[in-house]
Enzyme design. Structure first.
Site, short mmCIF file in Angstrom:
data_model
loop_
_atom_site.label_atom_id
_atom_site.label_comp_id
_atom_site.label_asym_id
_atom_site.label_seq_id
_atom_site.Cartn_x
_atom_site.Cartn_y
_atom_site.Cartn_z
N GLU B 53 87.75 54.18 16.94
CA GLU B 53 88.07 52.81 17.37
C GLU B 53 88.79 52.03 16.29
O GLU B 53 89.58 51.13 16.59
CB GLU B 53 86.79 52.08 17.80
CG GLU B 53 86.16 52.61 19.09
CD GLU B 53 85.23 53.78 18.88
OE1 GLU B 53 85.15 54.29 17.73
OE2 GLU B 53 84.57 54.21 19.85
N PHE B 115 70.25 51.15 24.69
CA PHE B 115 71.08 52.19 24.09
C PHE B 115 72.51 51.67 23.91
O PHE B 115 73.10 51.12 24.81
CB PHE B 115 71.08 53.44 24.98
CG PHE B 115 72.01 54.52 24.48
CD1 PHE B 115 71.76 55.18 23.29
CD2 PHE B 115 73.14 54.86 25.21
CE1 PHE B 115 72.62 56.15 22.82
CE2 PHE B 115 74.00 55.85 24.76
CZ PHE B 115 73.74 56.49 23.57
N GLN B 116 73.04 51.86 22.74
CA GLN B 116 74.39 51.41 22.35
C GLN B 116 74.57 49.91 22.58
O GLN B 116 75.66 49.46 22.92
CB GLN B 116 75.47 52.21 23.07
CG GLN B 116 75.54 53.65 22.58
CD GLN B 116 76.78 54.41 23.02
OE1 GLN B 116 77.35 54.11 24.07
NE2 GLN B 116 77.19 55.40 22.24
N LYS B 165 78.73 45.65 31.55
CA LYS B 165 79.11 46.67 32.54
C LYS B 165 79.00 46.15 33.96
O LYS B 165 79.85 46.47 34.81
CB LYS B 165 78.21 47.90 32.34
CG LYS B 165 78.72 49.16 33.01
CD LYS B 165 77.89 50.36 32.55
CE LYS B 165 78.41 51.66 33.15
NZ LYS B 165 77.61 52.82 32.66
N MET B 467 94.93 52.96 -7.81
CA MET B 467 94.87 51.57 -8.26
C MET B 467 93.53 51.28 -8.95
O MET B 467 93.48 50.57 -9.96
CB MET B 467 95.08 50.61 -7.08
CG MET B 467 95.24 49.15 -7.50
SD MET B 467 96.66 48.87 -8.57
CE MET B 467 97.93 48.53 -7.36
#
Lengths: 92, 554
Positions: B53, B115-116, B165, B467
């Site tokens: 993502e 969940f999630q 959802k 760096m």
């Protein structure tokens, strides 16, 4: 120890009564370096406008916070109540 | 409101996306966003499956920056949503218009540690310009339109819309009649135009300080016209590169920590700074109290909060740069100042006569810059290669140099190049990366393979986090802590595993032919350029130091 002068201000914030508007104000206030000394929030259910009165203190100029709160999408306006501005010294 | 055919929240989403001209989105499916991916199946919107993502978010950023439009990304709830956060923070720091759509667990399950489930709405507060969570299907259309408007209104930025959802699945029976969603909040004070003109006409040593806001205000033409007509010497921030024509004889290059010696000295000596779309970032100013110590300041910006934030100004001109800057155009009598700085630019010009056979990174990037077609879009990651690209490559528009400026996000370059290439299929897109940075989002090579995206990658490989290693050498007594990457994978083999043509070069004599081969190749290509791990980026303004006290080598 250095003495830091904290200026104390009272803000009057008008906002649309939208989701998490209070959290947004609190997050911006903390992130921009202001301590919250007290606050009160009320909603006018007639027009869904929230009035948030907040006392904050910081060594930074209050205009920095006012400009940042004003940028929040749900904010209608911010005023500084200069009559309540005070100074206090803290040791750091 | 008018009656219309029954839609679900998910199919409504795609209708609104198309109303806003969205043709491409970047994302990754998952449980709580499955109705949206089901609606995608019937949509004309083209979805690019990224492999993380974060890659989707950076591709949306690259798409937005390269095309000057809104980038869109999708992610599911929980880890999908949290993986977007770095990309959104990057977009916020660099003021990039992105709309992120996240799936959320059903409203009945919200707040139950499902969940999630994560409170992405809460997490979004510090990394977006604004965010919404839609808990009423009748609000969805309005919110989606608002998201696009907010992303583009005033100072651009990312907006997140979290859609549970059940809202994705809910029936929509009513559509909005007319699109008028966003209150006009812009209440800008009157501009100090006459004061600014007075400052300008009295200035003997003015400097035009150009930032990333110029490109976003679509004001490149106006800024170039102002620079040409006034003859004012100009300097650029990292994100402003490309705004000034690099061939302008009074253009002095980038200022700040790794800016040119001439740009930094000029700013320190100037008596007037005309600041356009820039914000006195700490990487620009060095020690703020000693930055441009003798200068009055005229500040043009769209964001009221940037005025007097880090530097008090003498005249503020808020609002549309495109309309405001021409008001200040005037003839200046500054030929002595111009000649002095032109001479300094000649005296302090970059040198590429690096001894030995090892490849000199600045030289290879200059070669790429000299040989690449016009309108090539360069993306970078973050680190030494980023600064070398900024110093030694030339850009003819800000939309042709995409780099993570404010956030400094390693892993930006490859997915941003993917987004840029999707938005500009007929232009060459080159990701300049480092061996540390590329591993941050290396999985996006799979996205390149899947869609045969012809992105070129120039991988500057010093087997170090260069760096950080440079700073450890200079400022931490050479105590090299966790910066060795000598166990990197074989990058040619890695690219080949993704069916991407690749080549390793190690000697100066190989550079020209290899760059030409890369540019002539039709498909994706990775050119690994092995350089000396001890090379440093010069000049360097040490932390908390005035910009004219730069280090030029050790």
């Amino acid at each position: 120890m250095n003495a830091i002068t904290l200026n104390k201000y009272q803000l009057i914030i008008m906002a649309d009564d939208k989701q998490v508007v209070l959290e947004r104000i609190l997050q911006v206030t903390r992130y921009r370096g202001f301590l919250i000394n007290g606050m009160n929030a009320e909603v006018n259910t007639g027009n869904n406008i929230a009035t948030i009165t907040m006392t904050v203190s910081s060594e930074r100029p209050i205009s920095l916070l006012v400009d940042q709160i004003n940028k929040l999408i749900d904010i209608k306006g911010v005023e500084v109540d200069n009559s309540s501005a005070t100074n206090q010294q803290h040791s750091a | 409101m008018t009656e219309s055919k029954t839609l679900t929240g998910s199919s409504l989403l795609f209708e609104v996306l198309q109303e806003h001209g969205v043709q491409h989105v970047f994302g990754y499916p998952g449980g709580a966003i499955m109705p949206i991916y089901d609606a995608l199946y019937d949509s004309d919107v083209k979805h690019f499956l990224c492999r993380h993502e974060q890659g989707a978010a950076f591709s949306a950023v690259g798409y937005a920056r390269a095309a000057g439009t809104v980038g869109v990304c999708f992610a599911t709830s929980g880890p999908g949503a949290t993986n977007l956060i770095t990309g959104l923070a990057d977009a916020l720091a660099d003021s990039i218009p992105v709309v992120a759509i996240t799936g959320q667990v059903p409203t009945a399950a919200m707040g139950s540690d499902a969940f999630q489930e994560i409170d992405i709405f809460g997490l979004s507060l510090a990394c977006t310009k604004h965010s919404f969570q839609v808990t009423d299907i009748n609000e969805l259309e309005k919110v989606l339109h608002q998201a696009f408007e907010i992303a583009l209104e005033g100072r651009h930025g990312p907006v997140l819309v979290d859609i549970p959802k059940d809202i994705q699945l809910a029936a929509v029976t009513q559509r909005l009649d007319k699109l008028s969603h966003l209150k006009n909040k812009v209440k800008l004070p009157l501009a100090d135009i006459s004061k600014a003109l007075d400052l300008l006409t009295h200035a003997k040593q003015p400097i035009l300080y150009v930032g990333g806001g110029v490109g976003m205000a679509n004001a490149v033409e106006e800024v170039r016209d102002f620079a040409e007509k006034t003859g004012m010497p100009s300097v650029s921030t990292l994100k402003g590169l490309g705004a000034i024509n690099p061939d302008n004889e009074n253009y002095l290059g980038m200022l700040g920590m790794h800016g040119t010696k001439t740009a930094n000295i000029a700013v320190q000596q100037c008596d007037l700074l005309v600041v356009v779309g820039a914000r006195f970032d700490d990487r620009v100013t060095g020690k703020l109290d000693e930055f441009a110590p003798n200068a009055k300041v005229i500040h043009f910006d769209i964001d009221t909060a940037e005025i007097n934030k880090r530097r008090a100004v003498d005249a503020a001109i808020l609002g549309d740069l495109k309309g405001n800057l021409p008001l200040l155009t005037t003839d200046l009598k500054i030929s002595d100042w111009q000649q002095k700085l032109q001479q300094m630019s000649t005296d302090f010009a970059w040198r590429y006569d690096h001894p030995g056979e090892n490849i000199f990174a600045p030289a290879v990037l200059k070669t790429v810059s000299d040989l690449m077609p016009s309108n090539t879009c360069i993306t970078t990651d973050v680190g030494q290669h980023q600064m070398w690209a900024a110093q030694h490559m030339s850009f003819d528009d800000p939309s042709n140099f995409l780099t993570s400026g404010g956030m400094g996000t390693m892993g930006f370059g490859l997915p941003a190049a993917i987004g840029a290439q999707i938005s500009r299929p007929h232009d060459t897109v080159i990701a300049v990366s480092g061996d540390g940075s590329i591993m941050m989002n290396v999985q996006e090579l799979a996205t390149i393979k899947r869609y045969q995206i012809p992105v070129k990658v120039v991988l500057i490989d010093n087997a170090k986090l260069g760096m950080v290693r440079q700073w450890q050498d200079l400022f931490f007594d050479g105590r090299l802590s966790e910066t060795d990457l000598s166990d990197n994978p074989d990058f040619v083999m890695l690219a080949t595993a993704f069916e991407i043509k690749a080549k390793l070069i190690t000697k100066k004599s190989e550079v020209d032919a290899a760059v030409k081969e890369m540019l002539d190749h039709d498909g994706p290509y990775l050119l690994q350029v092995k350089i000396d791990s001890a090379e440093n980026v010069w000049p360097l303004v040490p932390p908390n130091t005035a910009n004219d006290k730069m280090m030029e080598g050790v």
